[in-house]
Design an enzyme around this catalytic site. Structure first.
Site, PDB file in Angstrom:
ATOM      1  N   GLU B  49       0.814  -1.223   0.000  1.00 27.95           N
ATOM      2  CA  GLU B  49       0.000   0.000   0.000  1.00 27.95           C
ATOM      3  C   GLU B  49       0.845   1.270   0.000  1.00 27.95           C
ATOM      4  O   GLU B  49       0.426   2.302  -0.505  1.00 27.95           O
ATOM      5  CB  GLU B  49      -0.974   0.012   1.180  1.00 27.95           C
ATOM      6  CG  GLU B  49      -2.110  -0.998   1.076  1.00 27.95           C
ATOM      7  CD  GLU B  49      -1.746  -2.363   1.644  1.00 27.95           C
ATOM      8  OE1 GLU B  49      -0.550  -2.596   1.941  1.00 27.95           O
ATOM      9  OE2 GLU B  49      -2.657  -3.196   1.784  1.00 27.95           O
ATOM     10  N   PHE B 111     -11.433  -6.835  14.480  1.00 27.88           N
ATOM     11  CA  PHE B 111     -10.407  -7.375  13.590  1.00 27.88           C
ATOM     12  C   PHE B 111     -10.065  -6.342  12.509  1.00 27.88           C
ATOM     13  O   PHE B 111     -10.952  -5.825  11.840  1.00 27.88           O
ATOM     14  CB  PHE B 111     -10.890  -8.673  12.952  1.00 27.88           C
ATOM     15  CG  PHE B 111      -9.880  -9.239  11.984  1.00 27.88           C
ATOM     16  CD1 PHE B 111      -8.631  -9.657  12.430  1.00 27.88           C
ATOM     17  CD2 PHE B 111     -10.164  -9.338  10.629  1.00 27.88           C
ATOM     18  CE1 PHE B 111      -7.688 -10.152  11.539  1.00 27.88           C
ATOM     19  CE2 PHE B 111      -9.232  -9.843   9.740  1.00 27.88           C
ATOM     20  CZ  PHE B 111      -7.993 -10.247  10.195  1.00 27.88           C
ATOM     21  N   GLN B 112      -8.800  -6.059  12.362  1.00 28.05           N
ATOM     22  CA  GLN B 112      -8.276  -5.094  11.388  1.00 28.05           C
ATOM     23  C   GLN B 112      -8.864  -3.702  11.548  1.00 28.05           C
ATOM     24  O   GLN B 112      -9.069  -2.982  10.577  1.00 28.05           O
ATOM     25  CB  GLN B 112      -8.455  -5.608   9.956  1.00 28.05           C
ATOM     26  CG  GLN B 112      -7.617  -6.863   9.720  1.00 28.05           C
ATOM     27  CD  GLN B 112      -7.425  -7.191   8.255  1.00 28.05           C
ATOM     28  OE1 GLN B 112      -8.310  -6.944   7.437  1.00 28.05           O
ATOM     29  NE2 GLN B 112      -6.277  -7.757   7.924  1.00 28.05           N
ATOM     30  N   LYS B 161     -17.414  -0.487   6.197  1.00 29.95           N
ATOM     31  CA  LYS B 161     -17.935  -1.437   5.211  1.00 29.95           C
ATOM     32  C   LYS B 161     -19.443  -1.288   5.013  1.00 29.95           C
ATOM     33  O   LYS B 161     -19.933  -1.326   3.886  1.00 29.95           O
ATOM     34  CB  LYS B 161     -17.608  -2.856   5.674  1.00 29.95           C
ATOM     35  CG  LYS B 161     -17.872  -3.910   4.611  1.00 29.95           C
ATOM     36  CD  LYS B 161     -17.394  -5.262   5.114  1.00 29.95           C
ATOM     37  CE  LYS B 161     -17.465  -6.304   4.014  1.00 29.95           C
ATOM     38  NZ  LYS B 161     -17.028  -7.619   4.512  1.00 29.95           N
ATOM     39  N   MET B 468      24.506   8.713   1.737  1.00 29.78           N
ATOM     40  CA  MET B 468      24.396  10.025   2.369  1.00 29.78           C
ATOM     41  C   MET B 468      24.720   9.943   3.864  1.00 29.78           C
ATOM     42  O   MET B 468      25.343  10.835   4.423  1.00 29.78           O
ATOM     43  CB  MET B 468      22.997  10.603   2.145  1.00 29.78           C
ATOM     44  CG  MET B 468      22.844  12.017   2.665  1.00 29.78           C
ATOM     45  SD  MET B 468      24.065  13.141   1.968  1.00 29.78           S
ATOM     46  CE  MET B 468      23.147  13.811   0.583  1.00 29.78           C
TER      47      MET B 468
END
Ligand SMILES: Cc1ncc(C[n+]2csc(CCOP(=O)(O)OP(=O)(O)O)c2C)c(N)n1
Lengths: 170, 553
Positions: B49, B111-112, B161, B468
């Protein structure tokens, strides 16, 4: 220097988090913050007392303005305004000393709002000086519990911090 | 006919003219993906993502249109966070859509479930949690409006949802009404006149241009101002491309790795005209000595930037394009004098340079990339030395051709952003100039590029170091190279395993042919350039130092 900001915000969920988060994130010091509904549905009003010099205040105001939910901000510090705070104080009050406490309550035009067997709850409204004074006077009796609302403030006379007046002073 | 929330999202995106979105599905965004299945909206399935957020960002930077990314709740949403923060720091308009657990499960550690509006509060311009499908279209409209107007920035919309499933009548609002959001576009006329007068009197003006010039689309106006007033122009990293670097008045970049000419000019100027820039510490160095002889005019759309870091003499809040157009109309043609000669002399005396010692130099590769693309490619960078060399040694002449994570400095930005840029600008050659460390942070997006045949080119300047950081250790930590030697896979084999073209180049003479082959391949290509290991980026202003006191170069 302490500044008093009157802030109108959309009454959206999370708006308090947004404002409070901004202060902590950018390291500004809040003395007190109160929030409640206003004359318009959907709009809440915060009174924020913040510590800082003019430069800090300028940044605070500008950053607050960037929050989409913030509608209007007035720094009323240098204006004519009325400010009030409410305090509830629970003091130990054995019957022998109640008379003395009642006298103090009277002097400050405070009120007794609860009488227990060994305690009294005193309610007092006023500006900061008065609230501090009443607390000092009651300390010797033993303050068991204390809660202050934080400051609310309003401009005097023909000046407004409200949505309908927004246009005129912007 | 009532539509489901999922269908409303798609219709709304189409109303906004969205053509491509980048995302990754999961449980709580399933209804949306189901609606997507039968729509004409083009979706690119990334491999992480974070890649979706950076791709949306690269798309936005390259095209000027908002980029859109999608993720599921919980881990999907938190994986977007670095990409959103990257866009926030550089004021890039992206819309992040996240699935969320159904309303009735919110706040129960379901959940999630992750409080993504809470998490992204300080890294979005605004965010929404949609509680009711009836609010959905309005909030999407507001999100696009907020993301793309004023000072642009990312906006996240969190959509439970059940809101995606519930139905309501769809009507996309034509206008938004946000009481607390009214950016100032028109600059104050009086202030602009004062600025014009001050510029007229200045003997040593310098224009300091930032990313705001690019997001406002004000390059032409900036060009005109520079030519009218004969003011040299220096840009920030974000402002690269706002002014053609081939122009005699161009000073290149200023700040920590800026040119000597730019840093000297700013330090000696008597008037600094800051346009869409924000006086970042990497630009100003020691703030007390920054442009200490100059009056400062600051033009920006965000009032909060004015006076934030330095004292400003003439602030002008407004859209840069509009403000500059009015300012230009008040200016008369200036004539060249001592200042312009001084500038030319500094440029002549202190060009960027590196020593050629026979080994393959990273700066040389960037120059070759410039040559072969005739300066017309879109260059995307990772972070570190690769980023600075890409900024220094390619001569940019057009806005939106240098895409780099400036404010956050996000390693792993380059490849997914390049994919987004190529999707938005399929006719441009898009090259990610990378380090061997950074590229490993989002290397998985090679699979995305191969899957959709998005022909981006990854040019790794491979020094087997986190270069760097190693440079800082060399200069400021006694060469104690603590954990900066880094190994990678065989990048050529890796590219091939992904189905991309892989090449390795070790000699200067092979650089151009390899690049040519890469451009002609019309497929994703990775070139692993084995470069001088301990090359440094110069000039350099030591951290906290005054910008006219530079090391090297
Ligand atoms: C996500 C992230 N982690 C750490 C850093 C700190 N950092 C800045 S530059 C750099 C080294 C980059 O190495 P490499 O990609 O190999 O590029 P080089 O400097 O060698 O060109 C690191 C670790 C960062 N900018 N971003």
């Amino acid at each position: 220097m302490r500044h008093i900001l009157a802030v109108l915000v959309e009454n959206n969920p999370g708006v308090l988090t947004r404002v409070a988060g901004l202060f902590s994130r950018r390291g500004y010091n809040i003395d007190s913050l109160t929030v409640g509904r206003t004359e318009s549905l959907n709009i809440s009003r915060m009174t924020i007392v913040v510590e800082g010099d003019d430069l800090v205040l300028e940044q605070v105001t500008k950053q607050l303005h960037k929050l989409i939910d913030v509608i209007k901000i007035n720094d009323i510090t240098s204006e004519q305004y009325v400010d009030r705070e409410l305090v509830l104080i629970k003091v130990g009050a054995d019957p022998v000393i109640r008379g003395e406490i009642l006298q103090i309550v009277d002097i400050f035009r405070a009120r007794i709002v609860d009488i227990g067997r060994r305690t009294l709850i005193i309610e007092c409204t006023g500006d900061e000086g008065k609230i501090n004074a009443v607390i000092e006077s009651l300390k010797p009796f033993g303050i068991k519990e204390l809660v202050r609302t934080g400051k609310v403030a309003m401009l005097r006379g023909q000046k407004f911090t409200s949505i309908s007046e927004t246009k005129e002073d912007e | 006919m009532p539509l489901s929330g999922a269908e409303i999202i798609i219709k709304s995106l189409q109303e906004e003219g969205v053509e491509a979105i980048f995302g990754y599905p999961g449980g709580q965004i399933l209804p949306f993906y189901d609606a997507l299945y039968s729509s004409s909206l083009k979706h690119y399935l990334v491999r992480h993502e974070q890649g979706a957020a950076h791709a949306a960002d690269g798309y936005a930077r390259a095209t000027g249109k908002p980029g859109v990314c999608v993720a599921t709740s919980g881990p999907g949403a938190t994986n977007l966070v670095t990409g959103i923060a990257t866009a926030y720091m550089d004021s890039i308009p992206i819309i992040a859509l996240t699935g969320q657990v159904p309303c009735e499960l919110l706040g129960k550690d379901s959940f999630q479930e992750a409080d993504i509006t809470g998490i992204t509060l300080p890294i979005t311009k605004h965010n929404f949690l949609v509680n009711d499908v009836k609010d959905l279209a309005r909030m999407i409209k507001e999100a696009f409006h907020i993301a793309t107007t004023g000072r642009p920035g990312p906006v996240l919309i969190d959509i439970p949802k059940d809101v995606q499933v519930n139905k309501t009548k769809f009507r996309y609002p034509e206008n938004v009404s946000l009481k607390g959001y009214k950016p100032t576009f028109e600059g104050n006329k009086g202030q602009i006149s004062l600025a014009a007068k001050m510029i007229g009197q200045a003997k040593k003006p310098v224009i300091y241009a930032g990313g705001g010039v690019i997001s406002s689309g004000a390059s032409k106006e900036l060009f005109r101002l520079a030519e009218l007033t004969l003011s040299p122009v220096t840009t920030t990293l974000m402002g690269i491309g706002a002014f053609p670097e081939t122009h005699p008045l161009s000073l290149g970049m200023l700040g920590m790795h800026g040119t000597r000419a730019a840093n000297y000019a700013v330090s000696q100027s008597d008037l600094l005209i800051a346009v869409g820039a924000r006086f970042d510490d990497r630009v100003t160095g020691k703030i007390a000595e920054f442009a200490s002889h100059a009056k400062i005019i600051h033009i920006d759309i965000d009032p909060a930037e004015i006076g934030k870091n330095v004292r400003i003499d003439i602030p002008i809040v407004g859209d840069i394009k509009k403000v500059l157009a009015i300012l230009n109309s008040k200016m008369e043609q200036h004539l060249a004098g001592d200042w312009q000669h001084k500038i030319a002399e500094w440029k002549e005396k202190h060009p960027l340079f590196y020593e050629s010692n026979g080994s393959l130099k990273p700066q040389f590769i960037v120059e070759q990339i410039h040559d072969i693309t005739k300066g017309k490619a879109i260059i995307v960078t990772e972070v570190g030395q690769n980023q600075m060399w890409a900024a220094q040694y390619y001569k940019y002449t057009k806005p939106r051709t240098f895409l780099s994570s400036g404010g956050l400095g996000t390693m792993g930005y380059g490849l997914p952003a390049a994919i987004g840029a190529k999707v938005g600008c399929p006719d441009s050659v898009v090259i990610d100039i990378a380090g061997d460390g950074s590229i490993q942070m989002n290397i998985q997006e090679l699979a995305t590029a191969v899957h959709y045949n998005i022909p981006v080119i990854v040019a790794i300047l491979n020094n087997n170091f986190l270069g760097m950081v190693r440079q800082w250790q060399e200069l400021f930590f006694d060469r104690r190279y603590s954990h900066t030697e880094i190994t990678g896979p065989d990048f050529v084999k890796l590219a091939e395993a992904y189905g991309a073209v892989g090449m390795r180049v070790e000699k200067a003479k092979d650089v151009k042919p390899a690049l040519k082959k890469a451009i002609e391949a019309k497929r994703p290509v990775l070139i692993d350039f084995t470069v001088e290991r301990e090359e440094n980026v110069f000039p350099m202003v030591p951290p906290g130092g005054a910008i006219h006191k530079m090391l090297g170069g």
